[in-house]
Motif scaffolding. Structure first.
Motif, PDB file in Angstrom:
ATOM      1  N   PHE A  14       2.388  21.627 -22.960  1.00 63.41           N
ATOM      2  CA  PHE A  14       2.464  23.092 -22.879  1.00 63.41           C
ATOM      3  C   PHE A  14       1.504  23.761 -23.853  1.00 63.41           C
ATOM      4  O   PHE A  14       0.802  24.700 -23.487  1.00 63.41           O
ATOM      5  N   ILE A  15       1.464  23.289 -25.082  1.00 61.66           N
ATOM      6  CA  ILE A  15       0.582  23.914 -26.071  1.00 61.66           C
ATOM      7  C   ILE A  15      -0.884  23.643 -25.735  1.00 61.66           C
ATOM      8  O   ILE A  15      -1.755  24.453 -26.041  1.00 61.66           O
ATOM      9  N   ARG A  16      -1.146  22.526 -25.082  1.00 63.50           N
ATOM     10  CA  ARG A  16      -2.526  22.240 -24.671  1.00 63.50           C
ATOM     11  C   ARG A  16      -2.983  23.193 -23.563  1.00 63.50           C
ATOM     12  O   ARG A  16      -4.165  23.461 -23.431  1.00 63.50           O
ATOM     13  N   TRP A  17      -2.051  23.669 -22.752  1.00 67.86           N
ATOM     14  CA  TRP A  17      -2.365  24.627 -21.702  1.00 67.86           C
ATOM     15  C   TRP A  17      -2.574  26.035 -22.257  1.00 67.86           C
ATOM     16  O   TRP A  17      -3.207  26.873 -21.622  1.00 67.86           O
ATOM     17  N   LYS A  18      -2.040  26.325 -23.436  1.00 65.24           N
ATOM     18  CA  LYS A  18      -2.031  27.681 -23.975  1.00 65.24           C
ATOM     19  C   LYS A  18      -3.405  28.344 -24.014  1.00 65.24           C
ATOM     20  O   LYS A  18      -3.557  29.480 -23.540  1.00 65.24           O
TER      21      LYS A  18
END
Length: 188
Positions: free
Chosen positions: A74-78
């Motif tokens: 999720f944080i990589r998609w941010k």
């Protein structure tokens, strides 16, 4: 310069927290820093820009999902989601609402013809789309480690932005020089 450093505050803390701990601690620190950033602006009665609100919403949603599910996907998609939202806002503003948001943001600093503002708006939107795609490649291609992605997020994305801004400034500078040369007819 102070504004740039202030805007980078959550990113810097994310990077430092990752260096001393892990992606989950870094995510929590970035979320807290983003909330503190908004609170500081409110307490000091400064303008909270739309980009601050968008960044806060995206970090809370994607950072929250990262912490809740203990999954760094999720944080990589941010960054990608954030950049694509910016692109959609620019394109939607121009083609759905018939407002050039780049002209609205920068119009007090530059006087340009409408077609140049349209190009500028489109180029920024394309930059955000491409940068989002590059982030996805670095984050998920399997060619980079988590640590390399964090470095890319902290320095690579910022570097791409700086190169883009310089290139854009050179293009605009050349255009403005051409415009000023053409605005003064030669003396006989």
């Amino acid at each position: 310069m102070k504004k740039l450093l202030f805007d980078l505050f959550p990113l810097v803390l994310f990077f430092l927290a990752f260096r001393f701990s892990d992606i989950y601690t870094a995510t929590g620190v970035a979320m807290a820093a983003s909330v503190l950033q908004i609170l500081w602006l409110k307490l000091t009665s400064k303008v909270i820009e739309t980009s601050h609100w968008i960044n806060l919403a995206v970090i809370v949603i994607f950072g929250g999902a990262t912490l809740f599910f203990q999954n760094d996907v999720f944080i990589r998609w941010k960054p990608t989601v954030l950049y694509w939202i910016f692109a959609l806002v620019l394109l939607g503003g121009r083609y759905l609402m018939h407002r050039n948001l780049m002209q609205k943001f920068m119009g007090t600093h530059l006087v340009l013809p409408g077609h140049v503002w349209d190009k500028l708006n489109l180029v920024w939107a394309l930059f955000f789309i491409i940068t989002g795609l590059v982030n996805l490649y670095v984050a998920f291609s399997g060619h980079f480690t988590e640590s390399q992605w964090v470095n890319f997020k902290a320095f690579g994305l910022l570097g791409l932005m700086l190169v883009f801004v310089v290139a854009q400034s050179l293009w605009l500078g050349r255009y403005l020089q051409d415009s000023s040369d053409n605005s003064h007819p030669p003396k006989s």
